[in-house]
Design a protein around this motif. Structure first.
Motif, PDB file in Angstrom:
ATOM      1  N   PRO A 106      19.177  37.322  18.527  1.00  0.00           N
ATOM      2  CA  PRO A 106      19.179  38.112  17.290  1.00  0.00           C
ATOM      3  C   PRO A 106      20.083  37.468  16.241  1.00  0.00           C
ATOM      4  CG  PRO A 106      20.385  39.266  19.025  1.00  0.00           C
ATOM      5  CD  PRO A 106      19.938  37.966  19.599  1.00  0.00           C
ATOM      6  N   CYS A 107      19.640  37.441  15.010  1.00  0.00           N
ATOM      7  CA  CYS A 107      20.423  36.793  13.954  1.00  0.00           C
ATOM      8  C   CYS A 107      20.518  37.685  12.727  1.00  0.00           C
ATOM      9  CB  CYS A 107      19.760  35.497  13.501  1.00  0.00           C
ATOM     10  SG  CYS A 107      19.386  34.377  14.825  1.00  0.00           S
ATOM     11  N   TYR A 108      21.733  37.968  12.317  1.00  0.00           N
ATOM     12  CA  TYR A 108      21.938  38.710  11.080  1.00  0.00           C
ATOM     13  C   TYR A 108      22.908  37.906  10.222  1.00  0.00           C
ATOM     14  CZ  TYR A 108      23.448  42.347   7.883  1.00  0.00           C
ATOM     15  OH  TYR A 108      23.768  43.062   6.754  1.00  0.00           O
TER      16      TYR A 108
ATOM     17  N   GLU B 243      23.144  34.691   9.769  1.00  0.00           N
ATOM     18  CA  GLU B 243      23.723  33.629  10.595  1.00  0.00           C
ATOM     19  C   GLU B 243      23.481  32.236  10.030  1.00  0.00           C
ATOM     20  OE1 GLU B 243      25.832  34.170  12.727  1.00  0.00           O
ATOM     21  OE2 GLU B 243      25.454  36.003  13.859  1.00  0.00           O
TER      22      GLU B 243
ATOM     23  N   ASP C 232      17.166  39.788  11.796  1.00  0.00           N
ATOM     24  CA  ASP C 232      17.387  41.225  11.642  1.00  0.00           C
ATOM     25  C   ASP C 232      17.673  41.568  10.181  1.00  0.00           C
ATOM     26  OD1 ASP C 232      17.875  43.873  12.186  1.00  0.00           O
ATOM     27  OD2 ASP C 232      19.901  43.551  12.924  1.00  0.00           O
TER      28      ASP C 232
ATOM     29  N   ASN D  40      17.015  45.417   8.246  1.00  0.00           N
ATOM     30  CA  ASN D  40      18.120  45.357   9.213  1.00  0.00           C
ATOM     31  C   ASN D  40      18.129  46.619  10.078  1.00  0.00           C
ATOM     32  OD1 ASN D  40      21.315  46.176   9.600  1.00  0.00           O
ATOM     33  ND2 ASN D  40      20.861  44.055  10.042  1.00  0.00           N
TER      34      ASN D  40
ATOM     35  N   ASP E 182      23.765  35.807  21.860  1.00  0.00           N
ATOM     36  CA  ASP E 182      24.133  35.905  20.444  1.00  0.00           C
ATOM     37  C   ASP E 182      24.002  34.554  19.754  1.00  0.00           C
ATOM     38  OD1 ASP E 182      24.679  38.492  20.931  1.00  0.00           O
ATOM     39  OD2 ASP E 182      26.862  38.308  20.782  1.00  0.00           O
ATOM     40  N   ALA E 183      23.749  34.624  18.444  1.00  0.00           N
ATOM     41  CA  ALA E 183      23.525  33.406  17.670  1.00  0.00           C
ATOM     42  C   ALA E 183      24.777  32.543  17.543  1.00  0.00           C
ATOM     43  CB  ALA E 183      23.031  33.782  16.284  1.00  0.00           C
ATOM     44  N   ASP E 184      25.962  33.157  17.687  1.00  0.00           N
ATOM     45  CA  ASP E 184      27.186  32.371  17.487  1.00  0.00           C
ATOM     46  C   ASP E 184      27.594  31.564  18.720  1.00  0.00           C
ATOM     47  OD1 ASP E 184      27.951  34.402  19.108  1.00  0.00           O
ATOM     48  OD2 ASP E 184      29.247  35.379  17.654  1.00  0.00           O
TER      49      ASP E 184
ATOM     50  N   LYS F  87      40.792  42.395  19.635  1.00  0.00           N
ATOM     51  CA  LYS F  87      39.399  42.426  20.106  1.00  0.00           C
ATOM     52  C   LYS F  87      39.354  42.679  21.604  1.00  0.00           C
ATOM     53  CE  LYS F  87      34.914  41.646  19.850  1.00  0.00           C
ATOM     54  NZ  LYS F  87      33.935  42.153  18.922  1.00  0.00           N
TER      55      LYS F  87
ATOM     56  N   ARG G   5      34.334  33.280  27.557  1.00  0.00           N
ATOM     57  CA  ARG G   5      33.861  33.522  26.203  1.00  0.00           C
ATOM     58  C   ARG G   5      34.585  32.612  25.229  1.00  0.00           C
ATOM     59  NH1 ARG G   5      31.465  37.581  22.889  1.00  0.00           N
ATOM     60  NH2 ARG G   5      32.764  38.200  21.158  1.00  0.00           N
TER      61      ARG G   5
ATOM     62  N   LYS H 155      30.074  40.125  12.977  1.00  0.00           N
ATOM     63  CA  LYS H 155      29.323  41.189  12.314  1.00  0.00           C
ATOM     64  C   LYS H 155      29.687  42.536  12.916  1.00  0.00           C
ATOM     65  CE  LYS H 155      27.103  37.761  10.395  1.00  0.00           C
ATOM     66  NZ  LYS H 155      27.663  36.425  10.627  1.00  0.00           N
ATOM     67  N   TYR H 156      30.724  42.535  13.747  1.00  0.00           N
ATOM     68  CA  TYR H 156      31.157  43.780  14.362  1.00  0.00           C
ATOM     69  C   TYR H 156      32.588  44.121  13.991  1.00  0.00           C
ATOM     70  CZ  TYR H 156      27.217  45.107  17.194  1.00  0.00           C
ATOM     71  OH  TYR H 156      25.994  45.559  17.602  1.00  0.00           O
TER      72      TYR H 156
ATOM     73  N   LYS I 292      32.136  49.355  13.023  1.00  0.00           N
ATOM     74  CA  LYS I 292      30.874  49.225  13.755  1.00  0.00           C
ATOM     75  C   LYS I 292      31.099  49.317  15.257  1.00  0.00           C
ATOM     76  CE  LYS I 292      27.379  46.578  11.235  1.00  0.00           C
ATOM     77  NZ  LYS I 292      26.588  45.345  11.280  1.00  0.00           N
TER      78      LYS I 292
HETATM   79  N1  UDP Z   1      23.543  41.001  14.781  1.00  0.00           N
HETATM   80  C1  UDP Z   1      22.279  41.499  14.431  1.00  0.00           C
HETATM   81  N2  UDP Z   1      22.207  42.578  13.580  1.00  0.00           N
HETATM   82  C2  UDP Z   1      23.309  43.186  13.069  1.00  0.00           C
HETATM   83  C3  UDP Z   1      24.601  42.686  13.454  1.00  0.00           C
HETATM   84  C4  UDP Z   1      24.679  41.603  14.318  1.00  0.00           C
HETATM   85  O1  UDP Z   1      21.247  40.984  14.870  1.00  0.00           O
HETATM   86  O2  UDP Z   1      23.167  44.145  12.298  1.00  0.00           O
HETATM   87  C5  UDP Z   1      23.625  39.838  15.699  1.00  0.00           C
HETATM   88  C6  UDP Z   1      24.440  38.668  15.201  1.00  0.00           C
HETATM   89  O3  UDP Z   1      23.684  37.814  14.386  1.00  0.00           O
HETATM   90  C7  UDP Z   1      24.867  37.991  16.496  1.00  0.00           C
HETATM   91  C8  UDP Z   1      24.980  39.153  17.458  1.00  0.00           C
HETATM   92  O4  UDP Z   1      24.277  40.240  16.863  1.00  0.00           O
HETATM   93  O5  UDP Z   1      23.878  37.102  16.985  1.00  0.00           O
HETATM   94  C9  UDP Z   1      26.419  39.541  17.754  1.00  0.00           C
HETATM   95  O6  UDP Z   1      27.177  39.692  16.554  1.00  0.00           O
HETATM   96  P1  UDP Z   1      28.656  39.120  16.401  1.00  0.00           P
HETATM   97  O7  UDP Z   1      28.752  37.774  17.030  1.00  0.00           O
HETATM   98  O8  UDP Z   1      28.997  39.195  14.969  1.00  0.00           O
HETATM   99  O9  UDP Z   1      29.508  40.176  17.239  1.00  0.00           O
HETATM  100  P2  UDP Z   1      30.850  39.913  18.112  1.00  0.00           P
HETATM  101  O10 UDP Z   1      30.569  38.731  18.977  1.00  0.00           O
HETATM  102  O11 UDP Z   1      31.930  39.667  17.138  1.00  0.00           O
HETATM  103  O12 UDP Z   1      31.018  41.179  18.887  1.00  0.00           O
END
Ligand code: UDP
Ligand code: MG
Length: 317
Positions: free
Chosen positions: A9-11, A13, A48, A76, A101-103, A139, A203, A212-213, A217
């Motif tokens: 999933p990518c938001y 990104e 997304d 979204n 996740d995309a990151d 975190k 991790r 994005k969190y 959120k």
């Molecule tokens: N993401 C998404 N929709 C949203 C928010 C986040 O698809 O509304 C995706 C985002 O692109 C990523 C994944 O969810 O691939 C996790 O997000 P993030 O890495 O920002 O979260 P964290 O790792 O900080 O919890």
């Protein structure tokens, strides 16, 4: 050989996609070369409703290399729904899916082990974080607190497992039967059942861009998880009600005794305190019950969890 689809999933990104796609491609090629997966395997990015150029990058990747596919949502809908949309869109084309996740904070080298576990007969393989050294204290504290509270509230989730997991087609077909609108994937997957196992990894830090969190959120996510998986908060309210009732009986006896023994004075403080305490508690209780009623309301509408606008699959090549 088994066809593997990676669902990402990518938001917004844009900053990480070029790097992520290159790394995933190398990984897939090495898996194909070592004959662990079929050459028909694909990497699927789910857009997304991003506001930046994420979709343009995905379309570009798709035209360059058929290994990449894209799913575009109409707007979204949040991480969980985006993930679900991706999985549901591709499940017919593959034997196994791995969501990540995309990151690439989740180590992609764990994919090998996940596929091995699948070959050993597991339908679901959870990626579990063995260490969180790169996460900030905040975190780590909030995230681990989340899993503990979920457990205490009676929601069965795998500790320190996010949404990095392998699911076979059979498991996905099981999950499709869960038609609830308030879908919390991490809680639903264990409910599907089947043989499952975990693989452990460390991790890492986000490749680029930012999380994005944010806290808001995260709290909303935890609250969603608890209220869509368990009714324990309502039980706690009843328990609190029972305790307060007992206290009130004691208070009644105490007041009557005081009255008859003639100690009655201006009990202003105690009255004020109890009025505020009970008032607050009542509001909280009504709020929590309201939350569940809201959920029932949403379920009764049967709204779709996502709408796929476009699927860049093998067919349109
Ligand atoms: N993401 C998404 N929709 C949203 C928010 C986040 O698809 O509304 C995706 C985002 O692109 C990523 C994944 O969810 O691939 C996790 O997000 P993030 O890495 O920002 O979260 P964290 O790792 O900080 O919890
Ligand atoms: Mg991340």
């Amino acid at each position: 050989m088994d066809v593997l689809y990676l669902v990402v999933p990518c938001y917004n990104e844009e900053p990480v996609l070029p790097d992520t796609s290159a790394k995933l491609l190398t990984k897939m090629e090495s898996l194909i070369k070592s004959e662990k997966i079929s050459p028909d395997s694909r990497i699927v990015f789910v857009n997304d409703g991003s506001k930046d150029k994420t979709w343009e990058i995905i379309s570009e990747l798709h035209t360059q290399n058929k290994m990449f596919q894209g799913v575009k949502l109409s707007r979204n809908r949040g991480h969980q729904n985006a993930l679900l949309a991706g999985l549901m869109t591709v499940m017919e084309h593959c034997d196994i899916t791995i969501s990540l996740d995309a990151d690439l904070q989740d180590d992609i080298n764990a994919i090998d082990e996940m596929v091995d576990k699948y070959h050993e007969g597991c339908e679901v393989v959870y990626g579990v974080r063995s260490a969180r050294d790169t996460d900030t204290f905040f975190k780590k504290f909030t995230a681990e607190g989340f899993y503990k509270i979920m457990k205490a509230m009676g929601a069965d989730v795998v500790f320190n497992h996010a949404d990095y997991r392998l699911m076979s087609r059979k498991a996905l077909e099981g999950m499709r039967e869960f038609e609830e609108v308030n879908l919390f994937l991490r809680g639903v997957v264990p409910m599907v059942g089947y043989k499952s196992d975990s693989v452990y990894y460390e991790r890492k830090e986000r490749l680029a861009g930012e999380s994005k969190y944010p806290l808001k959120k995260m709290l909303a996510f935890a609250w969603e998880g608890i209220t869509s998986l368990s009714t324990k908060p309502i039980k706690l309210i009843s328990a609190a009600g029972a305790v307060i009732f007992l206290v009130s009986i004691v208070m009644l006896i105490y007041s009557l005794c005081s009255h008859f023994f003639g100690y009655t004075e201006a009990g202003w403080t105690s009255v004020m305190v109890s009025v505020w305490a009970i008032g607050g508690l009542q509001l909280l209780a009504i709020g929590i019950i309201g939350e569940y009623i809201g959920k029932v309301y949403l379920e009764s509408k049967h709204r779709p969890k996502f709408i796929v606008e476009k699927y860049l699959s093998d067919e349109d090549k």
